[in-house]
Write a protein that holds these residues in place. Structure first.
Motif, PDB file in Angstrom:
ATOM      1  N   GLY A 150      -4.201   8.466   6.493  1.00  0.00           N
ATOM      2  CA  GLY A 150      -5.208   6.950   6.495  1.00  0.00           C
ATOM      3  C   GLY A 150      -5.796   6.258   7.626  1.00  0.00           C
ATOM      4  O   GLY A 150      -6.324   5.594   7.887  1.00  0.00           O
TER       5      GLY A 150
ATOM      6  N   ARG B  20       0.852  -0.984  -0.270  1.00  0.00           N
ATOM      7  CA  ARG B  20      -0.102   0.195   0.017  1.00  0.00           C
ATOM      8  C   ARG B  20       1.137   0.934  -0.199  1.00  0.00           C
ATOM      9  O   ARG B  20       1.110   2.038  -1.076  1.00  0.00           O
ATOM     10  CB  ARG B  20      -0.484  -0.034   1.078  1.00  0.00           C
ATOM     11  CG  ARG B  20      -2.155  -0.617   0.731  1.00  0.00           C
ATOM     12  CD  ARG B  20      -3.122  -0.619   2.496  1.00  0.00           C
ATOM     13  NE  ARG B  20      -2.486  -1.956   2.902  1.00  0.00           N
ATOM     14  CZ  ARG B  20      -3.244  -2.622   4.315  1.00  0.00           C
ATOM     15  NH1 ARG B  20      -4.208  -2.049   4.694  1.00  0.00           N
ATOM     16  NH2 ARG B  20      -2.236  -3.127   5.135  1.00  0.00           N
TER      17      ARG B  20
ATOM     18  N   ALA C  25       0.408  12.018   4.602  1.00  0.00           N
ATOM     19  CA  ALA C  25      -0.825  10.589   4.315  1.00  0.00           C
ATOM     20  C   ALA C  25      -1.037   9.801   5.341  1.00  0.00           C
ATOM     21  O   ALA C  25      -1.837   9.644   5.153  1.00  0.00           O
ATOM     22  CB  ALA C  25       0.493  10.322   2.775  1.00  0.00           C
TER      23      ALA C  25
ATOM     24  N   ALA D 205       1.081   4.163  -3.317  1.00  0.00           N
ATOM     25  CA  ALA D 205       0.616   5.129  -2.228  1.00  0.00           C
ATOM     26  C   ALA D 205       1.565   6.073  -4.006  1.00  0.00           C
ATOM     27  O   ALA D 205       1.784   7.446  -4.171  1.00  0.00           O
ATOM     28  CB  ALA D 205       1.221   5.152  -1.767  1.00  0.00           C
TER      29      ALA D 205
ATOM     30  N   VAL E  32       0.142   7.441  -7.130  1.00  0.00           N
ATOM     31  CA  VAL E  32      -0.595   9.026  -6.508  1.00  0.00           C
ATOM     32  C   VAL E  32       0.487   9.781  -6.224  1.00  0.00           C
ATOM     33  O   VAL E  32       0.168  10.986  -6.558  1.00  0.00           O
ATOM     34  CB  VAL E  32      -1.225   8.037  -4.855  1.00  0.00           C
ATOM     35  CG1 VAL E  32      -1.478   9.240  -3.975  1.00  0.00           C
ATOM     36  CG2 VAL E  32      -1.977   7.497  -4.887  1.00  0.00           C
ATOM     37  N   THR E  33       2.019   9.380  -5.471  1.00  0.00           N
ATOM     38  CA  THR E  33       2.391  10.857  -5.850  1.00  0.00           C
ATOM     39  C   THR E  33       3.313  11.401  -6.436  1.00  0.00           C
ATOM     40  O   THR E  33       3.520  12.744  -7.094  1.00  0.00           O
ATOM     41  CB  THR E  33       3.990  10.253  -4.727  1.00  0.00           C
ATOM     42  OG1 THR E  33       3.322   9.731  -2.965  1.00  0.00           O
ATOM     43  CG2 THR E  33       4.427  11.531  -4.338  1.00  0.00           C
TER      44      THR E  33
ATOM     45  N   TRP F  16       3.486  14.590   1.298  1.00  0.00           N
ATOM     46  CA  TRP F  16       2.742  13.609   0.986  1.00  0.00           C
ATOM     47  C   TRP F  16       3.014  12.387   2.308  1.00  0.00           C
ATOM     48  O   TRP F  16       2.649  11.501   3.114  1.00  0.00           O
ATOM     49  CB  TRP F  16       3.036  12.851  -0.321  1.00  0.00           C
ATOM     50  CG  TRP F  16       2.635  11.459  -0.115  1.00  0.00           C
ATOM     51  CD1 TRP F  16       2.728  10.536   0.323  1.00  0.00           C
ATOM     52  CD2 TRP F  16       0.923  11.512  -0.594  1.00  0.00           C
ATOM     53  NE1 TRP F  16       1.866   8.951  -0.144  1.00  0.00           N
ATOM     54  CE2 TRP F  16       1.036  10.099  -0.490  1.00  0.00           C
ATOM     55  CE3 TRP F  16       0.082  11.763  -1.253  1.00  0.00           C
ATOM     56  CZ2 TRP F  16      -0.486   8.602  -0.768  1.00  0.00           C
ATOM     57  CZ3 TRP F  16      -1.714  10.961  -0.741  1.00  0.00           C
ATOM     58  CH2 TRP F  16      -1.206   9.717  -1.266  1.00  0.00           C
TER      59      TRP F  16
END
Length: 528
Positions: A328, A84, A324, A88, A92-93, A320
């Motif tokens: 989370g 995960r 993040a 991410a 995502v980043t 991030w």
């Protein structure tokens, strides 16, 4: 440039690779920084300023083996445990950074369309774990940090190249949302499926023949077989090479005999080191041309744009990493990523150096659009070069200080893992040796020297495992003493072997075979 001059230029690049690695080792500076500086320095030599490196060559020759090697030697268990946070970071980043930088470009260069701005953002969004991993491994960073960075680097190039391809296509042919989604699915799914197909075929072939040289050739061919046809068919060559490398690395090593694996790892280690080093030298060579092409543009635009783009690239990753994990915690427990300390978050956030691949992707920007010159190409390349250099120098030089300041240096986990493995292997060997003696297959006189060596290794490993913080230095000296003994006895054996060969008492074939045995038994330790 004539063929002779190209050969001389190639030799000069190799000389810079050698000099750069020697200097980096002595100065304790990340080798990527030294190599880029040397490449920039030789770009001012007569004749070298006319060398133009095709980005297609960089992407087709350098990228496949580097990505395949990283995937092949990755740890599936560690990757699965950190899936995960790795996804991410890599997806995502990378996407957030790409679009954020695109927004900055649009503000600095309002006449540049969104597709071109997104293309540049995609080029400089993916991080390159090569430089950061080299620094972190030398200092002894926590294993989890390395796992996250190396896992991220397996995926983010594929994400960035896919976005870059879609953006470049939209620069000349506008894409609707539905067209973009269809193209994205084709690129990703096609790359994954083709990589799996290549891996299955290579695994099947490797089981059908036992010739070690042929297996090594097949190993070197595999990344290109996975990457190049996938790109030709419009799929993601990066994802194809990652899938092939990951599958063969986790399932295929058992197909190779031990000696072939040892030789193959040596060859791959040297090849990857050479390719990475050449890439950084080539990056330095290109800087002369990149910065020269924007000399006539307004200085405020160049300065403000460079600071804004570089700051965005660094800030997005740091933000991030800090925010993040806190977001989370709002998710259901089963969906929450593994907890990460604030210190580790800062190190991961500060390890976002960009490499030569980013500049190679940026160099793929088209020179013309619909038959007209693409006038913003040079300034976009300039911004890409600023991000690469700024992160390599700024973050690369300060990363050791950040790691030490946060108290994350050491590498104790790795040393203890080595000790656990050595103790378990030694005890298993001792148990089997006792069984052989008990069954009458080996006499005690033959078993005794082997038993003594195995007991010594078990004692060394147990000393590391039993060490307290206060006695660690004393125990460390005892462990290094054991390695020292093995190095010294091996050196004496080599001197005797060399003497016999010089005096003509043994032939060349015997000399090479015995020397190889000594090489294979040479003791090794993790870096401290």
């Amino acid at each position: 440039m004539s063929d002779e001059h190209l050969i001389l230029a190639g030799l000069l690049v190799l000389l810079m690779v050698f000099a750069g690695r020697v200097l980096a080792d002595r100065l304790r500076i990340p080798d990527a920084i030294i190599l880029v500086a040397l490449g920039a320095a030789i770009s001012f030599l007569p004749g070298l300023d006319s060398i133009h490196i095709s980005p297609e060559i960089i992407l087709l020759v350098f990228l496949p083996p580097l990505i395949y090697n990283a995937a092949f030697f990755s740890s599936p268990r560690d990757m699965r445990a950190e899936a995960r946070p790795i996804i991410a970071l890599a997806v995502v980043t990378t996407l957030v950074t790409a679009f954020a930088i695109a927004g900055v470009i649009w503000l600095v260069l309002p006449n540049t369309g969104w597709p071109a701005a997104i293309a540049l953002g995609a080029a400089v969004a993916p991080t390159d774990a090569v430089a950061s991993s080299a620094v972190l491994k030398r200092i002894g960073a926590p294993k989890r940090v390395l796992t996250l960075l190396e896992g991220e680097s397996l995926i983010n190039d594929g994400v960035a190249l896919t976005l870059f391809t879609l953006a470049v296509t939209a620069m000349s042919t506008p894409l609707s949302v539905s067209d973009g989604v269809v193209e994205l699915v084709k690129v990703v799914a096609g790359g994954l499926l083709f990589g799996a197909l290549v891996a299955a075929v290579v695994a099947w072939l490797s089981r059908r023949f036992q010739d070690g040289n042929a297996q090594l050739v097949l190993s070197l061919m595999t990344p290109f077989v996975a990457y190049v046809p996938a790109e030709i068919m419009g799929f993601s060559g990066v994802l194809s090479a990652v899938v092939a490398g990951f599958y063969l690395g986790t399932r295929g090593e058992g197909m190779l005999p031990p000696k072939v694996r040892v030789t193959g790892q040596t060859i791959w280690r040297g090849l990857v080191m050479l390719l990475e080093s050449i890439l950084f030298v080539l990056l330095g060579l290109q800087l002369h041309e990149v910065f020269g092409d924007v000399a006539g543009l307004p200085v405020p635009t160049l300065v403000f744009g460079a600071v804004a783009v570089l700051g965005t690239a660094i800030a997005i990753r740091l933000a991030w990493e800090v925010l993040a994990p806190r977001v989370g915690r709002l998710l259901p427990r089963r969906m929450q990523p593994p907890a990460t300390s604030t210190r580790m978050q800062i190190v991961i956030g500060w390890s976002g150096m960009r490499g030569a691949i980013s500049l190679a992707i940026a160099l793929s920007l088209p020179t013309t659009l619909n038959g007209e010159p693409f006038t913003d190409r040079n300034v976009l390349l300039y911004f890409a070069a600023v991000v690469v250099l700024g992160t390599l120098v700024g973050q690369g030089m300060t990363l050791p200080l950040v790691l030490r300041g946060l108290g994350l240096e050491g590498g104790e986990d790795t040393r203890r893992e080595y000790a656990v493995a050595e103790e378990a292997m030694g005890r298993a060997a001792l148990s089997r040796l006792d069984e052989l003696v008990g069954e009458g297959l080996v006499d005690e006189q033959t078993a005794k020297p082997h038993r003594d060596v195995l007991k010594f290794k078990v004692r060394e490993a147990r000393a590391v495992l039993d060490a307290t913080e206060e006695s660690r230095a004393r125990i460390g000296k005892r462990v290094r003493g054991g390695v020292f003994v093995r190095h010294e006895t091996g050196r004496a054996q080599r001197e005797a072997l060399n003497r016999l060969y010089r005096e003509g008492e043994i032939g060349h074939e015997t000399f090479q075979a015995m020397r190889r045995q000594l090489d294979l038994t040479e003791p090794s330790r993790p870096e401290k």
